[in-house]
Scaffold this motif. Structure first.
Motif, PDB file in Angstrom:
ATOM      1  N   LEU B 114       7.864 -11.054   2.846  1.00 45.30           N
ATOM      2  CA  LEU B 114       8.222 -10.370   1.599  1.00 45.30           C
ATOM      3  C   LEU B 114       9.500 -10.952   1.015  1.00 45.30           C
ATOM      4  O   LEU B 114       9.590 -11.245  -0.177  1.00 45.30           O
ATOM      5  N   GLN B 115      10.483 -11.129   1.896  1.00 44.62           N
ATOM      6  CA  GLN B 115      11.778 -11.616   1.442  1.00 44.62           C
ATOM      7  C   GLN B 115      11.672 -13.011   0.824  1.00 44.62           C
ATOM      8  O   GLN B 115      12.169 -13.258  -0.273  1.00 44.62           O
ATOM      9  N   LEU B 116      10.961 -13.880   1.517  1.00 47.56           N
ATOM     10  CA  LEU B 116      10.859 -15.247   1.016  1.00 47.56           C
ATOM     11  C   LEU B 116       9.956 -15.331  -0.208  1.00 47.56           C
ATOM     12  O   LEU B 116      10.217 -16.116  -1.121  1.00 47.56           O
ATOM     13  N   ALA B 117       8.920 -14.519  -0.241  1.00 42.62           N
ATOM     14  CA  ALA B 117       8.001 -14.563  -1.377  1.00 42.62           C
ATOM     15  C   ALA B 117       8.700 -14.122  -2.651  1.00 42.62           C
ATOM     16  O   ALA B 117       8.536 -14.731  -3.708  1.00 42.62           O
ATOM     17  N   LEU B 128       1.258  -4.266  -1.760  1.00 41.52           N
ATOM     18  CA  LEU B 128       1.361  -3.933  -0.340  1.00 41.52           C
ATOM     19  C   LEU B 128       0.131  -3.141   0.090  1.00 41.52           C
ATOM     20  O   LEU B 128      -0.508  -2.478  -0.728  1.00 41.52           O
ATOM     21  N   ASN B 129      -0.166  -3.232   1.353  1.00 47.70           N
ATOM     22  CA  ASN B 129      -1.328  -2.529   1.874  1.00 47.70           C
ATOM     23  C   ASN B 129      -0.925  -1.095   2.225  1.00 47.70           C
ATOM     24  O   ASN B 129      -0.295  -0.847   3.245  1.00 47.70           O
ATOM     25  N   TYR B 136       6.970  -2.728   8.149  1.00 46.49           N
ATOM     26  CA  TYR B 136       8.421  -2.937   8.076  1.00 46.49           C
ATOM     27  C   TYR B 136       9.027  -1.944   7.089  1.00 46.49           C
ATOM     28  O   TYR B 136       8.330  -1.319   6.298  1.00 46.49           O
ATOM     29  N   PHE B 137      10.316  -1.842   7.145  1.00 46.94           N
ATOM     30  CA  PHE B 137      11.041  -0.920   6.275  1.00 46.94           C
ATOM     31  C   PHE B 137      11.369  -1.636   4.965  1.00 46.94           C
ATOM     32  O   PHE B 137      11.885  -2.749   4.978  1.00 46.94           O
ATOM     33  N   LEU B 138      11.040  -1.006   3.847  1.00 50.65           N
ATOM     34  CA  LEU B 138      11.331  -1.630   2.545  1.00 50.65           C
ATOM     35  C   LEU B 138      12.809  -1.428   2.206  1.00 50.65           C
ATOM     36  O   LEU B 138      13.278  -0.308   2.128  1.00 50.65           O
ATOM     37  N   LYS B 139      13.493  -2.543   2.006  1.00 48.60           N
ATOM     38  CA  LYS B 139      14.921  -2.433   1.705  1.00 48.60           C
ATOM     39  C   LYS B 139      15.127  -2.445   0.205  1.00 48.60           C
ATOM     40  O   LYS B 139      14.482  -3.201  -0.509  1.00 48.60           O
ATOM     41  N   ARG B 198      11.393   5.055  -3.283  1.00 51.66           N
ATOM     42  CA  ARG B 198      12.797   5.124  -2.874  1.00 51.66           C
ATOM     43  C   ARG B 198      13.450   3.747  -2.956  1.00 51.66           C
ATOM     44  O   ARG B 198      14.521   3.581  -3.531  1.00 51.66           O
ATOM     45  N   ALA B 199      12.742   2.729  -2.456  1.00 50.87           N
ATOM     46  CA  ALA B 199      13.329   1.390  -2.414  1.00 50.87           C
ATOM     47  C   ALA B 199      13.490   0.807  -3.808  1.00 50.87           C
ATOM     48  O   ALA B 199      14.424   0.049  -4.072  1.00 50.87           O
ATOM     49  N   SER B 200      12.578   1.139  -4.711  1.00 52.97           N
ATOM     50  CA  SER B 200      12.647   0.538  -6.042  1.00 52.97           C
ATOM     51  C   SER B 200      13.409   1.406  -7.022  1.00 52.97           C
ATOM     52  O   SER B 200      13.599   1.021  -8.171  1.00 52.97           O
ATOM     53  N   ARG B 201      13.848   2.586  -6.596  1.00 60.89           N
ATOM     54  CA  ARG B 201      14.495   3.571  -7.479  1.00 60.89           C
ATOM     55  C   ARG B 201      13.586   3.861  -8.680  1.00 60.89           C
ATOM     56  O   ARG B 201      14.032   3.893  -9.820  1.00 60.89           O
ATOM     57  N   SER B 202      12.317   3.935  -8.419  1.00 66.87           N
ATOM     58  CA  SER B 202      11.253   4.197  -9.404  1.00 66.87           C
ATOM     59  C   SER B 202      11.349   3.321 -10.652  1.00 66.87           C
ATOM     60  O   SER B 202      11.135   3.774 -11.763  1.00 66.87           O
ATOM     61  N   ARG B 203      11.659   2.062 -10.439  1.00 65.64           N
ATOM     62  CA  ARG B 203      11.575   1.096 -11.526  1.00 65.64           C
ATOM     63  C   ARG B 203      10.629  -0.021 -11.100  1.00 65.64           C
ATOM     64  O   ARG B 203      10.476  -0.286  -9.904  1.00 65.64           O
ATOM     65  N   GLY B 204      10.024  -0.669 -12.056  1.00 65.42           N
ATOM     66  CA  GLY B 204       9.240  -1.867 -11.778  1.00 65.42           C
ATOM     67  C   GLY B 204       8.001  -1.649 -10.934  1.00 65.42           C
ATOM     68  O   GLY B 204       7.676  -2.491 -10.100  1.00 65.42           O
TER      69      GLY B 204
END
Lengths: 285, 308
Positions: B114-117, B128-129, B136-139, B198-204
């Motif tokens: 995910l990070q590299l992509a 995501l599935n 993994y935990f979404l940062k 939570r990870a995206s702060r409900s954006r995008g």
């Protein structure tokens, strides 16, 4: 060779304001007899203040002739500045003429256009033809069929691929190109078109046609032209948030359309020529 | 409205879809159309390990689909590729794929992927599935930087609707019960979506159907209700189906149609998105964009002062 010495005259016009003086210098510059001695006629533009009675009686090879009259203001202004004032003045005149037409619809617009010295679209069509030729040289020169595409009448010219054309277009010159506003944040601009006179950093300055041809949308809806459309002349189209369409004519019947993303084009043309572009977030388009 | 995920029935190059599967796909698209969706992307899922064939890379026969769906006016079809990525360093063929599909999405299996992509690859969507527990935990840092770059995150609502068993009659008291595996998927879906929000702060975020059957399609009201149960407000949920997918689609289309978003080929219609004029097999071909001078008003104007 150029018998009129245009370039020399240009150069000397930075130092002398009178035409006659320049002509005289150019005619007698190779004469080493009489009072004429080999000398340099260019006057330094900076640091020309008098250094206090250091004049020598004998004229050296690098002798500098002092201008008698102080440099006129007109000569001192830079080309860029002059262009700017020209645009400002023309815009002002256009505004005045538009006001006049709004007050009295019966006026003879054609006569007034000359009176107000408003640039006419017809004078610039030749510039567009030159630009079309330039585009052909730039894009299709390598392919055999495309090189003669300007005049050829055959239906299918094989064009080079997108990956070849598009990068060339993004660093091309657009003075002389005929642009139409496709989409804009300012909805009043949509449909306006004209031939590019100047590609500034944040805007395109175009000369737009008059009457019914001024606006693509107005032409389609067949509404009577508004006073601004009757005047035509210069239009300043901001690049931010605007999409510009333009066409390259292939032959008598076919052309190919392209679109400029204004928000990604906010560079001066010299900077744009060597820039490596990058994709960005598309939210602002 | 946009639906960027209608799965193509097969997911490798060896098998061709049966006529039955194709009909079901067309029915699904037709259902989506009646529910108000006008921009539909057909999704072809591919594992990164599968080698690309020598022939056409895009297996989706968009011309056939367009012909069979021609009676639905205003429907626009696009193709999309979802790459399942385990190790992003092995993704060399991406440049080849870029010119064949309208949208590129990735499904990263590991956190490193995910990070590299999101940082290196030129993609539009991360899918995501949600059916299974995220490995993994979404940062917020990873997700946020991706969204800043213009890469959006996709939520497929078909996981909630199409559990493997759906409703079953339980033996003991003759009442409808959910199958346990469907329950598990639902639980995972809500868990994962909450994590993503939570990870995206409900954006995008982008919501798409992922519907394989016509019955799995839902209209906007239903989807917005679903998002509201997850704590989203109405306006934002609406954006997830209209504005955000449009941006993703633009991003993907501009990769094909323009040179780094500066000059775009073609100036008819909605230039940022449309793909009706291009050659579906050779997207980089210029010849398909030729047009008649007399068709456009500026063309006629140019013709008037053309030198002979």
């Amino acid at each position: 060779m150029d018998r009129n010495n245009v370039l020399e005259k240009r150069l000397l016009s930075r130092s002398y304001s009178s035409r006659r003086k320049i002509k005289e210098i150019l005619e007698t510059r190779y004469v080493s007899l009489g009072d004429q001695k080999p000398s340099l006629f260019l006057v330094p533009t900076k640091g020309s203040s008098d250094e206090g009675g250091k004049q020598t009686s004998t004229k050296s090879l690098l002798h500098v002739e002092k201008p008698k009259d102080p440099i006129s203001k007109e000569r001192k202004t830079r080309t860029r500045q002059e262009f700017k004032t020209y645009i400002h003045e023309t815009m002002k005149k256009q505004k005045a003429l538009t006001k006049r037409i709004t007050r009295n619809r019966q006026v003879n617009v054609h006569k007034l256009l000359d009176h107000y010295q408003i640039p006419k679209y017809e004078d610039y069509t030749e510039l567009n033809n030159l630009w079309q030729k330039y585009m052909h040289d730039l894009l299709f020169n390598n392919t055999k069929a495309g090189g003669g595409g300007v005049t050829s009448t055959e239906e299918d010219i094989q064009l080079p691929s997108l990956a070849f054309i598009l990068p060339k277009l993004s660093s091309a010159e657009y003075v002389g190109c005929m642009l139409t506003v496709l989409q804009s944040k300012n909805t009043n601009l949509i449909g306006i078109r004209g031939i590019v006179l100047w590609d500034a950093q944040h805007s395109f300055i175009v000369v737009s046609p008059r009457d019914t041809q001024a606006n693509e949308i107005a032409e389609a809806s067949k509404s009577p032209p508004s006073p601004t459309e009757l005047v035509g002349g210069l239009k300043i189209l901001p690049k931010t948030g605007t999409l510009f369409a333009f066409d390259i004519v292939l032959n008598d019947r076919t052309c190919i359309g392209f679109t400029i993303v204004g928000s990604r084009f906010e560079l001066r043309s010299i900077d744009r020529a060597g820039k490596k572009f990058k994709s960005h977030n598309v939210i602002d388009l | 409205m946009f639906d960027l995920n209608v799965p193509w029935p097969v997911s490798n190059y060896n098998v061709k879809p049966t006529p039955q599967q194709l009909t079901q796909l067309i029915n699904t698209i037709a259902t989506l159309y009646t529910l108000g969706y006008r921009y539909v992307a057909i999704n072809f899922t591919l594992d990164e390990k599968i080698k690309l064939p020598n022939g056409p890379i895009n297996p989706i026969d968009i011309q056939l689909l367009r012909a069979r769906l021609s009676k639905y006016e205003g429907l626009k079809l696009f193709t999309r590729l979802t790459l399942i990525i385990h190790d992003p360093s092995q993704c060399q063929g991406l440049a080849k794929l870029q010119s064949c599909f309208d949208i590129l999405a990735v499904n990263p299996i590991t956190e490193k992927a995910l990070q590299l992509a999101t940082s290196n690859l030129d993609i539009d969507l991360v899918s995501l599935n949600f059916g299974s527990r995220l490995p993994y935990f979404l940062k917020h840092k990873t997700v946020g930087s991706a969204i800043e770059k213009g890469i959006l995150f996709e939520i497929c609502y078909s996981y909630v609707i199409s559990g493997p068993a759906g409703y079953t009659l339980s033996q003991s008291n003759d009442s409808l019960n959910l199958a346990s595996s469907a329950l598990l998927i639902r639980k995972n879906f809500f868990n994962n979506v909450l994590q993503l929000i939570r990870a995206s702060r409900s954006r995008g975020l982008v919501i798409s159907s992922g519907a394989t059957q016509p019955l799995q399609a839902r209209n906007s009201v239903d989807v917005i209700t679903l998002m509201k149960t997850l704590g989203m407000d109405h306006g934002r949920a609406k954006h997830f189906m209209t504005k955000n997918p449009e941006n993703a689609l633009r991003n993907g289309r501009l990769r094909i149609k323009s040179n780094k978003q500066t000059v775009i080929i073609d100036n008819r219609g909605d230039v940022l998105i449309d793909n009706q004029f291009e050659d579906p097999l050779k997207k980089g071909d210029t010849n398909a964009y030729k047009k008649k001078l007399d068709d456009t008003s500026s063309g006629r104007l140019l013709k008037k002062h053309k030198p002979n």
